[in-house]
Design a protein around this motif. Structure first.
Motif, mmCIF file in Angstrom:
data_model
loop_
_atom_site.group_PDB
_atom_site.id
_atom_site.type_symbol
_atom_site.label_atom_id
_atom_site.label_comp_id
_atom_site.label_asym_id
_atom_site.label_seq_id
_atom_site.Cartn_x
_atom_site.Cartn_y
_atom_site.Cartn_z
ATOM 1 N N CYS A 56 0.819 -1.223 0.095
ATOM 2 C CA CYS A 56 0.078 -0.069 0.053
ATOM 3 C C CYS A 56 0.930 1.191 -0.069
ATOM 4 O O CYS A 56 2.124 1.224 0.555
ATOM 5 C CB CYS A 56 -0.787 -0.023 1.290
ATOM 6 N N VAL A 57 0.594 2.316 -0.693
ATOM 7 C CA VAL A 57 1.210 3.368 -0.598
ATOM 8 C C VAL A 57 0.932 4.332 0.464
ATOM 9 O O VAL A 57 0.705 5.578 0.394
ATOM 10 C CB VAL A 57 0.890 4.320 -2.029
ATOM 11 N N GLU A 69 3.800 -0.147 -2.734
ATOM 12 C CA GLU A 69 2.840 -1.185 -3.519
ATOM 13 C C GLU A 69 3.509 -1.507 -4.535
ATOM 14 O O GLU A 69 4.279 -0.897 -5.412
ATOM 15 C CB GLU A 69 1.806 -0.213 -4.042
ATOM 16 N N MET A 113 3.348 -4.270 -7.997
ATOM 17 C CA MET A 113 2.390 -4.996 -8.873
ATOM 18 C C MET A 113 3.192 -5.720 -9.814
ATOM 19 O O MET A 113 4.098 -5.355 -10.240
ATOM 20 C CB MET A 113 1.495 -4.037 -9.546
ATOM 21 N N HIS A 146 4.919 1.522 -6.490
ATOM 22 C CA HIS A 146 4.814 2.861 -6.051
ATOM 23 C C HIS A 146 5.080 2.884 -4.686
ATOM 24 O O HIS A 146 4.484 2.316 -3.750
ATOM 25 C CB HIS A 146 3.014 3.189 -6.053
ATOM 26 N N ASP A 147 6.230 3.778 -4.279
ATOM 27 C CA ASP A 147 6.993 3.917 -3.211
ATOM 28 C C ASP A 147 6.648 5.099 -2.251
ATOM 29 O O ASP A 147 6.737 6.142 -2.971
ATOM 30 C CB ASP A 147 8.282 3.718 -3.434
#
Lengths: 99, 288, 268
Positions: A22-23, A29, A31, A76-77
Motif C-alpha cells: 500500500c502507498v 505497492e 504490482m 509505487h513507493d
C-alpha cells in the motif's frame, strides 16, 4: 517524486499477476504482471528523490541468485526502507507462485 | 475455570482482527466466501490525474476498492476505503468509484435487482490536493446513498484506525445503519482543523483522551449516534452486518429525525462547554 | 469585509423572497419563505448570521447543529405538504456559508449527523420531484455547502470575486497538507480543483450557469430580474431532465469522473 526504470534479464513470462502493499508512509505497492519473454522490467515511482543507485543495487542483489520470470513490475513507493522493499517483493513473488 | 470462561478465552484465541486488514482484504472478508469480484481493480490503473502534478505518488486503485459479490446470498456491493493511502482521503477517482458503484446499485434496484451496499469508511474526507473534485464527488456519494436506501439498507462501518471525518462523516450519518468499533472515531471536523479555526482552548488537537471521549466509537454508541458497537473480531463483525441487512430498512432512520434532535438541542445549555457525560445524558431516551 | 460578505445571503433572500410568506418555528439563523417565481411555487432557504445563536461557534452564518437540523425540518415540511401535489414547489438554496461550525459542542453533539439531516432532506426532495436550485451569492465552503446547496439539480453562481467554492480555508488547508500558504497558492494556480477562484471552479463543469450582476452585495432591480430570469430558466431545464446529478458530468477537467463510471458500468 521521481520515476525510474530498470531492466534485468529473465526467463519465460510469468503466469498471472499479483499486488501487495500500500502507498502508505514507509511502505510501497508492488504490482507484478507477465512481461515480455527474456525481460524483467521495473518501473518505480518514488516519493524519495535521488535513490536510483540504491534501487539498482537492491534489485541486483535480489535477482543475482535466482532466474526470474519475465515480469513487468510496477512499484509505487512512499519512502520504504530497503528491508521493506525486499519484503514486499518477496511477498509479491510468493503470491504470484500461488496464482 | 468455568466453561463460560474457557469459551471466552477460546474465542479470544480464535479471534481474527478486522482492523488490521487492508481495504481489499476487508471487502473480501465481508462478502460471502468465493463471491468477491473487484471492479476497476488496481491493474486497470485508474489513478489520480491530479497527484502526480503535485509530486505525490499515486496508488493503483486510488485508495478505494469496489467489489461485487453476495452477502447472505443476496447481491451486494462493498466499497472499502484504504486508510493508509493519503489518510483515506477522497479525490476525483476514488470518489467517482464510490459514487458510481452506489449509482449502479440504485439502478439495479430500480430494475428489480435487490443489490445492497456496505461502506467500509476509513477516511479523513476530501483529499485536499483534489479539493473541489473530492467535495463534488462526496455530494454525489451522498445523493446515491439517499437514492439507494429508498430500496435497500446501506450499512456503514467505521472500524479504525483512521476513523471517518469531513464530508464522509456526513455520508456516514446518511447510512441506514452505522457500526463502529472501539478504534473508530467519527466526527465532521478533524481535531487539527478545529484547533486551527477555533483555538486551542476550544479544541486541543493533542489531547487524545479528550478527543476520544467526544468522538470515539464507545461515546458515539452511548449517545445513540451509531447503531452498533463491535469488537475487533472479523467473524462477529460479519455476523452483525448480516443481522442488520436482515432487519431491512429501519423504521425511522437517524438522518430523518430532525424533530427529535431539535427538541433535544433546545435543552442544551449553549453557555457551557459540552463533555461526554452531558451529551450522553442529553441524547438518552433515544427510542431506537 | 467579512461582515459585508456574510450578509450577502440575507440581502438576496430579502430581495428574492420579498413578497414571501416567512416560515416561523425555525432556528433564527435560518430564513425560509414561500413565494412564487414567474408563476411557479418556490421556497427560498438561506442560512444567515445570528449573533444570539445559542451555539457560539455558529454565530456568523456557519452551518452548525441547529442549522443542519433546521434545514432538514424546513425541507421535510415542504415534502410533506406537497406529497400529493403534482406541482411540487421548488427549493432554492441561497448559498452564502463561510463554513460549517468548528467547535467542541458541535463535534460532541454530532454536527455530522445534523448536516446529514439537511443533505438527506435536500436529496429526498430532489428525488421526489421537487426542483432544487442553488444560488451561490457568497462563500460555499466544504461541509456547509454539502449541507446547504450541493444536492441541487442545478448550481448557479454569481460571477463575483467573493463567490467561492472550496473544501477548506487556505490556512487550514496549508496546515493539513504540510505546506505554506504561498506554496498552496502556487499549486492552486496550476491545479484547477485546488484553486479558490470561480473560473477554476467553473472549469470543473459543476455549475449550470454563472451570472454577472452589477452589484452582488447591493443588487439593484435589474440584477434581481436577471437572477430571477436565470432561476426560472433553470426550473424549466430541470423539468425536462433527470432527478439525479448526472448533469454535472462532462467537463474536460473532470474527465476521470466520467471514465470511472463508464468502466464501472461495463464491469458491473
Amino acid at each position: 517524486m521521481q520515476t525510474l526504470s530498470f531492466q534485468f534479464s529473465a526467463g519465460h513470462p510469468a503466469q498471472g499477476r499479483a499486488l501487495v502493499g500500500c502507498v502508505g508512509s514507509g511502505d510501497l505497492e508492488v504490482m507484478l504482471e507477465p512481461g515480455t519473454s527474456g525481460t524483467l522490467a521495473i518501473a518505480v515511482v518514488t516519493s524519495v528523490n535521488g535513490g536510483e543507485q540504491r534501487w539498482q543495487q537492491l534489485f541486483q542483489r535480489m535477482f543475482s541468485d535466482q532466474q526470474m520470470p519475465a515480469l513487468n513490475i510496477t512499484i509505487h513507493d512512499f519512502g520504504a526502507t530497503p528491508g521493506v522493499v525486499r519484503l514486499r517483493m518477496e511477498q509479491a513473488l510468493e503470491e504470484l507462485s500461488h496464482v | 475455570m468455568s466453561d463460560a470462561n474457557a469459551e471466552k478465552i477460546n474465542r479470544l484465541l480464535q479471534q481474527r482482527s478486522f482492523i488490521e486488514l487492508g481495504a481489499r482484504q476487508r471487502a473480501r472478508a465481508l462478502l460471502d466466501a468465493g463471491s468477491f469480484r473487484e471492479l476497476l481493480d488496481p491493474f486497470a490503473r485508474m489513478t489520480s490525474p491530479w497527484l502526480p502534478k503535485q509530486g505525490i505518488v499515486v496508488q493503483a486503485d486510488d485508495g478505494v476498492v469496489v467489489a461485487k459479490g453476495t452477502i447472505d446470498s443476496q447481491p451486494a456491493v462493498v466499497v472499502a476505503i484504504e486508510g493508509a493511502f493519503q489518510g483515506g482521503s477522497l479525490g476525483e477517482v476514488g470518489g467517482a468509484k464510490i459514487a458510481g458503484a452506489l449509482e449502479l446499485a440504485a439502478e439495479d434496484n430500480r430494475n428489480g435487482i435487490a443489490t445492497r451496499a456496505l461502506l467500509l469508511l476509513e477516511t479523513g474526507g476530501v483529499r485536499l490536493q483534489e479539493a473541489n473534485l473530492g467535495l463534488a464527488a462526496i455530494a454525489e456519494i451522498q445523493s446515491a446513498i439517499v437514492e439507494l436506501q429508498q430500496y435497500q439498507p446501506v450499512i456503514g462501518l467505521v472500524a479504525g484506525p483512521v476513523g471517518c471525518f469531513g464530508g464522509m462523516s456526513i455520508a456516514a450519518g446518511l447510512c441506514s445503519y452505522l457500526l463502529v468499533t472501539q478504534e473508530a472515531r467519527l466526527g465532521l471536523n478533524g481535531p487539527q482543523v478545529i484547533e486551527q479555526e477555533a483555538g486551542v482552548d476550544e479544541y486541543d488537537s493533542r489531547d487524545r483522551p479528550f478527543i476520544w471521549s467526544l468522538t470515539g466509537g464507545e461515546q458515539r454508541y452511548a449517545s445513540g449516534l451509531v447503531d452498533g458497537y463491535l469488537a475487533d473480531d472479523l467473524e462477529l463483525i460479519g455476523e452483525q452486518i448480516r443481522r442488520f441487512f436482515q432487519q431491512g430498512l429501519p423504521a425511522e432512520q437517524r438522518s430523518h429525525r430532525h424533530a427529535w434532535f431539535l427538541e433535544r438541542l433546545q435543552k442544551f445549555d449553549g453557555s457551557v462547554q459540552a463533555d461526554a457525560a452531558s451529551v450522553r445524558s442529553l441524547y438518552q431516551g433515544e427510542q431506537l | 469585509m467579512s461582515t459585508a460578505t456574510v450578509q450577502r445571503g440575507l440581502r438576496w433572500f430579502q430581495l428574492l423572497a420579498a413578497k414571501g410568506e416567512v416560515q416561523r418555528d425555525l432556528p433564527d439563523s435560518l430564513r425560509v419563505a414561500d413565494t412564487t417565481l414567474m408563476g411557479q411555487r418556490v421556497r427560498y432557504l438561506a442560512v444567515v448570521p445570528d449573533s444570539n445563536n445559542r451555539f457560539p461557534r455558529a454565530r456568523n452564518g456557519e452551518v452548525g447543529l441547529l442549522e443542519g437540523w433546521g434545514l432538514a425540518k424546513a425541507i421535510d415540511q415542504a415534502l410533506e405538504q406537497d406529497r400529493e401535489r403534482e406541482d411540487k414547489r421548488a427549493l432554492i438554496a441561497i448559498v452564502d456559508v463561510p463554513s460549517q461550525a468548528y467547535g467542541r459542542r458541535e463535534e460532541a453533539l454530532g454536527i455530522h449527523q445534523a448536516l446529514a439531516g439537511a443533505v438527506d432532506a435536500y436529496a429526498r426532495a430532489r428525488l421526489a420531484g421537487h426542483s432544487v436550485i442553488s444560488l451561490l451569492v457568497g462563500k460555499a465552503m466544504s461541509g456547509a455547502f454539502l449541507a446547504h446547496g450541493y444536492q441541487a439539480n442545478r448550481l448557479i453562481a454569481l460571477r463575483d470575486p467573493a463567490v467561492m467554492v472550496h473544501a477548506m480555508g487556505k490556512e487550514s488547508a496549508a496546515r493539513v497538507t504540510l505546506r505554506s500558504v504561498e506554496e498552496l497558492e502556487a499549486l492552486a494556480a496550476t491545479v484547477p480543483p485546488m484553486a479558490y477562484d470561480l473560473e477554476s471552479y467553473e472549469s470543473l463543469g459543476l455549475l449550470w450557469e454563472t451570472l454577472s450582476v452589477a452589484d452582488a452585495l447591493n443588487p439593484g432591480a435589474e440584477d434581481l430580474l436577471r437572477v430571477e430570469d436565470c432561476l426560472s430558466s433553470a426550473l424549466t431545464d430541470i423539468a425536462n431532465g433527470p432527478v439525479d446529478l448526472r448533469s454535472r458530468l462532462g467537463a474536460q477537467n473532470r474527465a476521470a469522473s466520467s471514465k470511472v463510471r463508464e468502466l464501472l458500468r461495463a464491469q458491473w
